[in-house]
Design a protein around this motif. Sequence first.
Motif, PDB file in Angstrom:
ATOM      1  N   ASP A 127       0.829  -1.216   0.000  1.00 17.75           N
ATOM      2  CA  ASP A 127       0.000   0.000   0.000  1.00 17.75           C
ATOM      3  C   ASP A 127       0.858   1.258   0.000  1.00 17.75           C
ATOM      4  O   ASP A 127       0.516   2.258  -0.626  1.00 17.75           O
ATOM      5  N   PHE A 128       1.971   1.218   0.734  1.00 13.80           N
ATOM      6  CA  PHE A 128       2.840   2.399   0.847  1.00 13.80           C
ATOM      7  C   PHE A 128       3.351   2.863  -0.511  1.00 13.80           C
ATOM      8  O   PHE A 128       3.519   4.057  -0.746  1.00 13.80           O
ATOM      9  N   GLU A 129       3.601   1.911  -1.409  1.00 12.73           N
ATOM     10  CA  GLU A 129       4.159   2.275  -2.710  1.00 12.73           C
ATOM     11  C   GLU A 129       3.121   2.293  -3.826  1.00 12.73           C
ATOM     12  O   GLU A 129       3.448   2.668  -4.958  1.00 12.73           O
ATOM     13  N   ALA A 130       1.874   1.912  -3.530  1.00 10.42           N
ATOM     14  CA  ALA A 130       0.843   1.876  -4.571  1.00 10.42           C
ATOM     15  C   ALA A 130      -0.353   2.768  -4.268  1.00 10.42           C
ATOM     16  O   ALA A 130      -1.080   3.148  -5.178  1.00 10.42           O
ATOM     17  N   LYS A 131      -0.587   3.100  -2.999  1.00 13.97           N
ATOM     18  CA  LYS A 131      -1.703   3.969  -2.624  1.00 13.97           C
ATOM     19  C   LYS A 131      -1.138   5.252  -2.031  1.00 13.97           C
ATOM     20  O   LYS A 131      -0.775   5.306  -0.852  1.00 13.97           O
ATOM     21  N   LEU A 132      -1.039   6.263  -2.865  1.00 18.91           N
ATOM     22  CA  LEU A 132      -0.363   7.497  -2.501  1.00 18.91           C
ATOM     23  C   LEU A 132      -1.359   8.613  -2.203  1.00 18.91           C
ATOM     24  O   LEU A 132      -2.517   8.555  -2.600  1.00 18.91           O
ATOM     25  N   PHE A 133      -0.866   9.633  -1.506  1.00 21.65           N
ATOM     26  CA  PHE A 133      -1.662  10.814  -1.201  1.00 21.65           C
ATOM     27  C   PHE A 133      -0.885  12.034  -1.673  1.00 21.65           C
ATOM     28  O   PHE A 133       0.279  12.215  -1.317  1.00 21.65           O
ATOM     29  N   ALA A 134      -1.524  12.859  -2.495  1.00 22.87           N
ATOM     30  CA  ALA A 134      -0.897  14.078  -3.009  1.00 22.87           C
ATOM     31  C   ALA A 134      -1.525  15.296  -2.353  1.00 22.87           C
ATOM     32  O   ALA A 134      -2.708  15.293  -2.004  1.00 22.87           O
ATOM     33  N   LYS A 135      -0.719  16.340  -2.201  1.00 25.20           N
ATOM     34  CA  LYS A 135      -1.187  17.579  -1.574  1.00 25.20           C
ATOM     35  C   LYS A 135      -1.130  18.717  -2.599  1.00 25.20           C
ATOM     36  O   LYS A 135      -0.194  19.525  -2.605  1.00 25.20           O
ATOM     37  N   PRO A 136      -2.117  18.786  -3.485  1.00 28.23           N
ATOM     38  CA  PRO A 136      -2.069  19.785  -4.557  1.00 28.23           C
ATOM     39  C   PRO A 136      -2.134  21.222  -4.080  1.00 28.23           C
ATOM     40  O   PRO A 136      -1.754  22.138  -4.816  1.00 28.23           O
ATOM     41  N   ASP A 137      -2.618  21.457  -2.855  1.00 23.54           N
ATOM     42  CA  ASP A 137      -2.686  22.821  -2.317  1.00 23.54           C
ATOM     43  C   ASP A 137      -1.433  23.201  -1.544  1.00 23.54           C
ATOM     44  O   ASP A 137      -1.401  24.251  -0.879  1.00 23.54           O
ATOM     45  N   ALA A 138      -0.392  22.374  -1.623  1.00 22.49           N
ATOM     46  CA  ALA A 138       0.804  22.592  -0.810  1.00 22.49           C
ATOM     47  C   ALA A 138       1.429  23.965  -1.055  1.00 22.49           C
ATOM     48  O   ALA A 138       1.828  24.650  -0.106  1.00 22.49           O
ATOM     49  N   ALA A 139       1.529  24.400  -2.297  1.00 22.47           N
ATOM     50  CA  ALA A 139       2.164  25.685  -2.602  1.00 22.47           C
ATOM     51  C   ALA A 139       1.368  26.846  -2.007  1.00 22.47           C
ATOM     52  O   ALA A 139       1.948  27.780  -1.444  1.00 22.47           O
ATOM     53  N   LYS A 140       0.037  26.792  -2.109  1.00 21.99           N
ATOM     54  CA  LYS A 140      -0.802  27.854  -1.545  1.00 21.99           C
ATOM     55  C   LYS A 140      -0.690  27.889  -0.030  1.00 21.99           C
ATOM     56  O   LYS A 140      -0.606  28.957   0.582  1.00 21.99           O
ATOM     57  N   LEU A 141      -0.696  26.703   0.590  1.00 19.76           N
ATOM     58  CA  LEU A 141      -0.557  26.636   2.042  1.00 19.76           C
ATOM     59  C   LEU A 141       0.806  27.169   2.474  1.00 19.76           C
ATOM     60  O   LEU A 141       0.916  27.877   3.486  1.00 19.76           O
ATOM     61  N   LEU A 142       1.838  26.824   1.733  1.00 13.90           N
ATOM     62  CA  LEU A 142       3.188  27.301   2.054  1.00 13.90           C
ATOM     63  C   LEU A 142       3.254  28.821   1.972  1.00 13.90           C
ATOM     64  O   LEU A 142       3.805  29.479   2.866  1.00 13.90           O
ATOM     65  N   GLU A 143       2.686  29.358   0.920  1.00 17.46           N
ATOM     66  CA  GLU A 143       2.686  30.814   0.747  1.00 17.46           C
ATOM     67  C   GLU A 143       2.007  31.494   1.936  1.00 17.46           C
ATOM     68  O   GLU A 143       2.489  32.503   2.457  1.00 17.46           O
ATOM     69  N   ARG A 144       0.917  30.917   2.382  1.00 16.86           N
ATOM     70  CA  ARG A 144       0.175  31.486   3.516  1.00 16.86           C
ATOM     71  C   ARG A 144       0.984  31.392   4.804  1.00 16.86           C
ATOM     72  O   ARG A 144       1.025  32.337   5.595  1.00 16.86           O
ATOM     73  N   GLU A 145       1.665  30.243   5.010  1.00 22.91           N
ATOM     74  CA  GLU A 145       2.434  30.066   6.246  1.00 22.91           C
ATOM     75  C   GLU A 145       3.665  30.979   6.279  1.00 22.91           C
ATOM     76  O   GLU A 145       4.039  31.493   7.328  1.00 22.91           O
ATOM     77  N   LEU A 146       4.293  31.162   5.128  1.00 25.07           N
ATOM     78  CA  LEU A 146       5.467  32.036   5.086  1.00 25.07           C
ATOM     79  C   LEU A 146       5.094  33.497   5.324  1.00 25.07           C
ATOM     80  O   LEU A 146       5.931  34.290   5.765  1.00 25.07           O
ATOM     81  N   ALA A 147       3.847  33.835   5.027  1.00 25.21           N
ATOM     82  CA  ALA A 147       3.401  35.226   5.178  1.00 25.21           C
ATOM     83  C   ALA A 147       2.916  35.560   6.587  1.00 25.21           C
ATOM     84  O   ALA A 147       2.631  36.720   6.881  1.00 25.21           O
ATOM     85  N   LYS A 148       2.839  34.567   7.458  1.00 27.39           N
ATOM     86  CA  LYS A 148       2.340  34.825   8.809  1.00 27.39           C
ATOM     87  C   LYS A 148       3.280  35.764   9.563  1.00 27.39           C
ATOM     88  O   LYS A 148       4.505  35.623   9.486  1.00 27.39           O
ATOM     89  N   PRO A 149       2.726  36.708  10.316  1.00 29.70           N
ATOM     90  CA  PRO A 149       3.566  37.601  11.128  1.00 29.70           C
ATOM     91  C   PRO A 149       4.400  36.787  12.125  1.00 29.70           C
ATOM     92  O   PRO A 149       3.908  35.843  12.730  1.00 29.70           O
ATOM     93  N   GLY A 150       5.639  37.139  12.254  1.00 28.49           N
ATOM     94  CA  GLY A 150       6.486  36.442  13.220  1.00 28.49           C
ATOM     95  C   GLY A 150       7.136  35.186  12.686  1.00 28.49           C
ATOM     96  O   GLY A 150       7.855  34.503  13.429  1.00 28.49           O
ATOM     97  N   TYR A 151       6.924  34.850  11.405  1.00 26.74           N
ATOM     98  CA  TYR A 151       7.574  33.668  10.849  1.00 26.74           C
ATOM     99  C   TYR A 151       9.093  33.853  10.871  1.00 26.74           C
ATOM    100  O   TYR A 151       9.613  34.851  10.386  1.00 26.74           O
ATOM    101  N   LYS A 152       9.795  32.872  11.452  1.00 28.97           N
ATOM    102  CA  LYS A 152      11.255  32.928  11.542  1.00 28.97           C
ATOM    103  C   LYS A 152      11.853  32.026  10.468  1.00 28.97           C
ATOM    104  O   LYS A 152      11.521  30.854  10.382  1.00 28.97           O
ATOM    105  N   VAL A 153      12.745  32.576   9.683  1.00 30.87           N
ATOM    106  CA  VAL A 153      13.296  31.860   8.535  1.00 30.87           C
ATOM    107  C   VAL A 153      14.365  30.864   8.960  1.00 30.87           C
ATOM    108  O   VAL A 153      15.298  31.206   9.688  1.00 30.87           O
TER     109      VAL A 153
END
Length: 385
Positions: A127-153
């Motif tokens: 199952d691990f190699e045949a039943k996968l899960f993709a996160k198509p909203d990952a880039a949008k979520l990342l953009e939102r998290e990087l924009a949060k006030p106080g985000y430390k790089v």
Amino acid sequence: MNELAQIRRDAFAPVNTADVADAIITGSGLRIEIDRRRGRGAALNTSGRFEPLSRELVDDGWETLEDLPPFRTEVQVEKPRTVISRNDSPDIPFDRSINPYRGCEHGCIYCFARPTHAFMGLSPGLDFEAKLFAKPDAAKLLERELAKPGYKVRPIAIGTNTDPYQPVEKEWRIMRQILEVLAKADHPVMIVTKSAMVMRDIDILAPMAEKGLAKVGISITTLDRKLARSMEPRASTPSKRLEAVRALSDAGIPTSVLMAPIIPALNDHEIERVLDSAKTAGATEASYVLLRLPLEVSPLFRDWLLRCYPGRYQHVMSLVRSMRGGKDYDAEFGKRMKGAGPYAWQIGRRFELAAKRLGLNLARRQLNSDLFVPPLGTGVQLSLL
């Protein structure tokens, strides 16, 4: 008798492989026939450890197993609320990471991430190699998290759990979208992969590397194509990975080689050859991880070893246990990556001396965290100030 002599004596003791096979399979279900799992790493598909029921395939004489379809890659969409994972492990040099996918089509039999599929109610086996899960909203979520006030790089690591450049990335292109967000924000990134597909994104990575924002680690476990095909069935061939090292290095992207895992009596004799080939291809850094067999990975790996290298089964496992306190695995911080004992010490010294002779690791490249500009893209909440 000293410890090393005991290891050698045990390694060559006679073993009944049929008894070993029975011990592995008992309570774990039947091996899946090769025609159904062609091109896959695991031969077992046992129920996840959190499931209330354990299901096993049983041939009742009516050819039901032969009628079952082959395992095909299925991808489901996952919609997490956040995409950056945090950790405080003292064994790894980063505190945050992104995994565009759950599960990995590469099918590496030794993959320490396999047990995570049990959290999805699926098997860490096929199952691990045949039943996968993709996160198509990952880039949008990342953009939102990087924009949060106080985000430390801090540098974000990608590919530390499952490979961001596994075959399904050709269609989903989630990794490329993530890199586009990071490049636009001048955010540092570290990538680890077994795939030559990383060359596709040189156009993004090269300008980032010029600013000190990107570095790539190519995992090369062996130069033996037959061994690689068996234990990493859908990953790029060793020659293609070396080609990727050359292409990345020529583009000015700091590139390292990661020999992970080193498996005693199976690929440890290749340490010097792998490092020499990587150096010739342009790698500037090198590191390794000893074979890890947590939870369900142990029976899967032992079953594979018995199928593909039965004559080495006892030798390999006796050496593994000699480096893990007599167990298949020891998860203690400080030991889980490198092991302990005389054989583990020998591997470490060989790797260190080979890297020193080749001029690897003379200066580890530190990524630049001073250029970061918070994103202001779609979905990012604007400041009221």
